[in-house]
Write a protein that holds these residues in place. Structure first.
Motif, PDB file in Angstrom:
ATOM      1  N   UNK A 275      90.965  29.784 -61.298  1.00  0.00           N
ATOM      2  CA  UNK A 275      90.893  29.538 -62.737  1.00  0.00           C
ATOM      3  C   UNK A 275      90.060  28.305 -63.051  1.00  0.00           C
ATOM      4  N   UNK A 276      89.371  27.778 -62.026  1.00  0.00           N
ATOM      5  CA  UNK A 276      88.508  26.624 -62.247  1.00  0.00           C
ATOM      6  C   UNK A 276      87.408  26.988 -63.248  1.00  0.00           C
ATOM      7  N   UNK A 277      86.992  25.981 -64.001  1.00  0.00           N
ATOM      8  CA  UNK A 277      85.864  26.175 -64.912  1.00  0.00           C
ATOM      9  C   UNK A 277      84.585  25.770 -64.200  1.00  0.00           C
ATOM     10  N   UNK A 278      83.636  26.664 -64.211  1.00  0.00           N
ATOM     11  CA  UNK A 278      82.327  26.398 -63.634  1.00  0.00           C
ATOM     12  C   UNK A 278      81.485  25.612 -64.644  1.00  0.00           C
ATOM     13  N   UNK A 279      80.706  24.674 -64.120  1.00  0.00           N
ATOM     14  CA  UNK A 279      79.751  23.956 -64.966  1.00  0.00           C
ATOM     15  C   UNK A 279      78.381  23.994 -64.302  1.00  0.00           C
ATOM     16  N   UNK A 280      77.365  24.139 -65.117  1.00  0.00           N
ATOM     17  CA  UNK A 280      76.009  24.117 -64.597  1.00  0.00           C
ATOM     18  C   UNK A 280      75.025  23.822 -65.701  1.00  0.00           C
ATOM     19  N   UNK A 281      73.849  23.355 -65.301  1.00  0.00           N
ATOM     20  CA  UNK A 281      72.806  23.044 -66.276  1.00  0.00           C
ATOM     21  C   UNK A 281      71.753  24.144 -66.193  1.00  0.00           C
ATOM     22  N   UNK A 282      72.085  25.303 -66.752  1.00  0.00           N
ATOM     23  CA  UNK A 282      71.129  26.402 -66.796  1.00  0.00           C
ATOM     24  C   UNK A 282      69.988  26.060 -67.739  1.00  0.00           C
ATOM     25  N   UNK A 283      70.336  25.449 -68.859  1.00  0.00           N
ATOM     26  CA  UNK A 283      69.356  25.018 -69.849  1.00  0.00           C
ATOM     27  C   UNK A 283      69.538  23.519 -70.105  1.00  0.00           C
ATOM     28  N   UNK A 284      68.478  22.857 -70.550  1.00  0.00           N
ATOM     29  CA  UNK A 284      68.567  21.414 -70.804  1.00  0.00           C
ATOM     30  C   UNK A 284      69.679  21.091 -71.792  1.00  0.00           C
ATOM     31  N   UNK A 285      69.926  22.020 -72.724  1.00  0.00           N
ATOM     32  CA  UNK A 285      70.951  21.785 -73.734  1.00  0.00           C
ATOM     33  C   UNK A 285      72.362  21.784 -73.157  1.00  0.00           C
ATOM     34  N   UNK A 286      72.516  22.272 -71.912  1.00  0.00           N
ATOM     35  CA  UNK A 286      73.830  22.292 -71.268  1.00  0.00           C
ATOM     36  C   UNK A 286      74.249  20.917 -70.738  1.00  0.00           C
ATOM     37  N   UNK A 287      73.276  20.054 -70.513  1.00  0.00           N
ATOM     38  CA  UNK A 287      73.566  18.802 -69.814  1.00  0.00           C
ATOM     39  C   UNK A 287      74.596  17.915 -70.515  1.00  0.00           C
ATOM     40  N   UNK A 288      74.531  17.713 -71.833  1.00  0.00           N
ATOM     41  CA  UNK A 288      75.553  16.870 -72.477  1.00  0.00           C
ATOM     42  C   UNK A 288      76.976  17.400 -72.267  1.00  0.00           C
ATOM     43  N   UNK A 289      77.146  18.726 -72.283  1.00  0.00           N
ATOM     44  CA  UNK A 289      78.469  19.305 -72.066  1.00  0.00           C
ATOM     45  C   UNK A 289      78.959  19.045 -70.643  1.00  0.00           C
ATOM     46  N   UNK A 290      78.048  19.152 -69.674  1.00  0.00           N
ATOM     47  CA  UNK A 290      78.409  18.887 -68.281  1.00  0.00           C
ATOM     48  C   UNK A 290      78.788  17.423 -68.099  1.00  0.00           C
ATOM     49  N   UNK A 291      78.026  16.532 -68.687  1.00  0.00           N
ATOM     50  CA  UNK A 291      78.312  15.106 -68.576  1.00  0.00           C
ATOM     51  C   UNK A 291      79.665  14.769 -69.216  1.00  0.00           C
ATOM     52  N   UNK A 292      79.961  15.405 -70.339  1.00  0.00           N
ATOM     53  CA  UNK A 292      81.253  15.196 -70.992  1.00  0.00           C
ATOM     54  C   UNK A 292      82.398  15.686 -70.105  1.00  0.00           C
ATOM     55  N   UNK A 293      82.199  16.841 -69.452  1.00  0.00           N
ATOM     56  CA  UNK A 293      83.231  17.384 -68.567  1.00  0.00           C
ATOM     57  C   UNK A 293      83.472  16.474 -67.366  1.00  0.00           C
ATOM     58  N   UNK A 294      82.399  15.956 -66.790  1.00  0.00           N
ATOM     59  CA  UNK A 294      82.527  15.049 -65.637  1.00  0.00           C
ATOM     60  C   UNK A 294      83.245  13.774 -66.046  1.00  0.00           C
ATOM     61  N   UNK A 295      82.914  13.263 -67.217  1.00  0.00           N
ATOM     62  CA  UNK A 295      83.585  12.071 -67.725  1.00  0.00           C
ATOM     63  C   UNK A 295      85.082  12.323 -67.871  1.00  0.00           C
ATOM     64  N   UNK A 296      85.432  13.499 -68.382  1.00  0.00           N
ATOM     65  CA  UNK A 296      86.841  13.853 -68.541  1.00  0.00           C
ATOM     66  C   UNK A 296      87.564  13.954 -67.214  1.00  0.00           C
ATOM     67  N   UNK A 297      86.900  14.519 -66.206  1.00  0.00           N
ATOM     68  CA  UNK A 297      87.514  14.653 -64.877  1.00  0.00           C
ATOM     69  C   UNK A 297      87.717  13.280 -64.233  1.00  0.00           C
ATOM     70  N   UNK A 298      86.772  12.388 -64.444  1.00  0.00           N
ATOM     71  CA  UNK A 298      86.944  11.018 -63.942  1.00  0.00           C
ATOM     72  C   UNK A 298      88.110  10.328 -64.645  1.00  0.00           C
ATOM     73  N   UNK A 299      88.215  10.520 -65.941  1.00  0.00           N
ATOM     74  CA  UNK A 299      89.296   9.897 -66.700  1.00  0.00           C
ATOM     75  C   UNK A 299      90.670  10.400 -66.252  1.00  0.00           C
TER      76      UNK A 299
END
Length: 309
Positions: A275-299
Motif C-alpha cells: 500500500x506504499x505510495x509511489x513517487x516519481x518525477x515523470x514531469x517537471x511539474x511533479x517535482x514540488x509534490x515529491x519534495x513535499x512528500x519527502x519533507x513529510x517523511x522526514x518530519x
C-alpha cells in the motif's frame, strides 16, 4: 565490503535519460540538501538488508553519476557499476544504421550478467518505492529458490498510488490468480486521470476506466540468477525479429520477457502487494509534490535530514 555470493543484491537501472522530464533526472535533488530519489531508495534497501548495489548507467555519465551518487555511498554499501551500451549485442547481430536508442530494460539487466552471482532485485533509479516495499522484496529474495519452474517475485502497487496530476503515465497492468501469482502483465502506455479517476487509451480518443485498486508493476522485481540466461535468449530473438521491424526504436522490455516465461509455464511470479505510495518525477511539474512528500517523511522520522553522514 565482503558480500556473500548468495546474498541478494540491488540492481538499479539508471541508464535512461528522462525524455518527458528533460535531463538526467536520476541525479536531480528532491530536498534542500542534495539528496536524490535514488538516495532514499538505497537507504531503504540497506535498511531492509541489501549490502550491495549495482548501478546500470551510460558510460558517458560515469564521472558525473559517481561524483553525485556513488562516492557518498562507498562507506555504507558495496557499489559496482555496469555500462549499458548499444554495442553490447550478440556477435551474429549488427547495430542498425542510425540507431542511438538503448535496447530496453531487458538488455539493461542482461548487461549485469558477469557481475550477478545470486538472487537480485531490480528497480528504476528515479522511482520512490517506500520502505515496506524493500523489506518485503528482500525477505522474498532470501526465501525463493527455483524448483521445476523459476521462482520470481514482483512488488505490486495500487494504481491509485502511482499516478501523476500532470499528464499520462505508462503502467504494467497485472492480472493475478487466487494465490497472488502473476498471470499476465499488459502494458498500458497512456493512463491518465479523467474526472479524478484513472483511465487508459490506445488511440488517444476513446478511454476505458481502470479501477483505482488495479495492481500495477512499477519495475520492482526479485529474480534468481536463472533470469539472465532467459534474457540472453529473449534478447537474441528480439534482435533477429523485432529490430528488423523497427530498427531505430524497438526495445526489449523486462516485463515482456517475464510475461512470456509465465505463459510458457516456465516461471511463477509471486506478487507482493504493498500500500506504499509511489513517487516519481515523470514531469517537471511533479517535482514540488515529491519534495513535499519527502519533507513529510522526514518530519515523521522515516529519514534523517542527511542520509549519508
Amino acid at each position: 565490503m565482503d558480500i556473500k555470493m548468495k546474498e541478494p543484491v540491488l540492481v538499479i537501472m539508471a541508464a535512461g535519460m528522462g525524455s518527458r522530464y528533460g535531463g538526467l533526472k536520476q541525479i536531480d535533488p528532491v530536498d534542500g540538501i542534495g539528496n536524490k530519489i535514488i538516495d532514499f531508495s538505497i537507504y531503504d534497501a540497506r535498511e531492509a538488508g541489501f549490502q550491495k548495489v549495482i548501478f546500470i548507467i551510460k558510460r558517458e555519465n560515469y564521472e558525473e553519476f559517481r561524483q553525485c551518487v556513488g562516492d557518498k555511498l562507498k562507506n555504507h554499501i558495496d557499489v559496482e557499476y555496469v555500462f549499458q551500451e548499444i554495442s553490447r549485442i550478440p556477435e551474429e547481430c549488427a547495430i542498425p544504421e542510425g540507431r542511438v536508442k538503448p535496447w530496453g530494460t531487458a538488455h539493461a539487466v542482461l548487461c549485469c550478467k558477469e557481475v550477478i552471482k545470486g538472487p537480485f532485485a531490480v528497480i528504476n533509479a528515479d522511482d520512490y518505492y517506500g520502505k515496506e516495499s524493500f523489506r518485503i522484496l528482500y525477505h522474498s529474495l532470501t526465501k525463493q529458490k527455483d524448483t521445476d519452474k523459476y521462482q520470481y517475485s514482483m512488488v505490486g502497487y495500487r494504481l491509485k498510488n502511482t499516478l501523476t496530476d500532470h499528464g499520462c503515465v505508462s503502467r504494467g497492468v497485472c492480472s493475478t490468480d487466487s494465490s497472488n501469482y502473476l498471470l499476465s502483465i499488459e502494458e498500458r502506455t497512456h493512463i491518465e486521470k479523467r474526472g479524478g479517476r484513472p483511465a487508459y487509451t490506445e488511440d488517444g480518443i476513446s478511454f476505458t476506466e481502470l479501477p483505482e485498486e488495479t495492481v500495477v508493476s512499477m519495475n520492482m522485481w526479485g529474480f534468481t540468477k536463472s533470469i539472465l540466461k532467459e534474457l540472453e535468449s529473449a534478447f537474441l530473438e528480439f534482435m533477429k525479429n523485432e529490430v528488423k521491424r523497427n530498427p531505430l526504436k524497438a526495445e526489449c522490455y523486462l516485463p515482456s520477457v517475464v510475461d512470456i516465461l509465465i505463459k510458457a509455464q516456465r516461471a511463477r511470479v509471486n506478487v507482493l502487494p504493498t500500500d506504499e505510495k509511489w513517487y516519481g518525477v515523470t514531469y517537471k511539474e511533479d517535482k514540488p509534490q515529491v519534495m513535499k512528500a519527502i519533507r513529510g517523511l522526514k518530519n515523521k522520522g522515516y529519514y534523517p535530514e542527511k542520509l549519508w553522514e
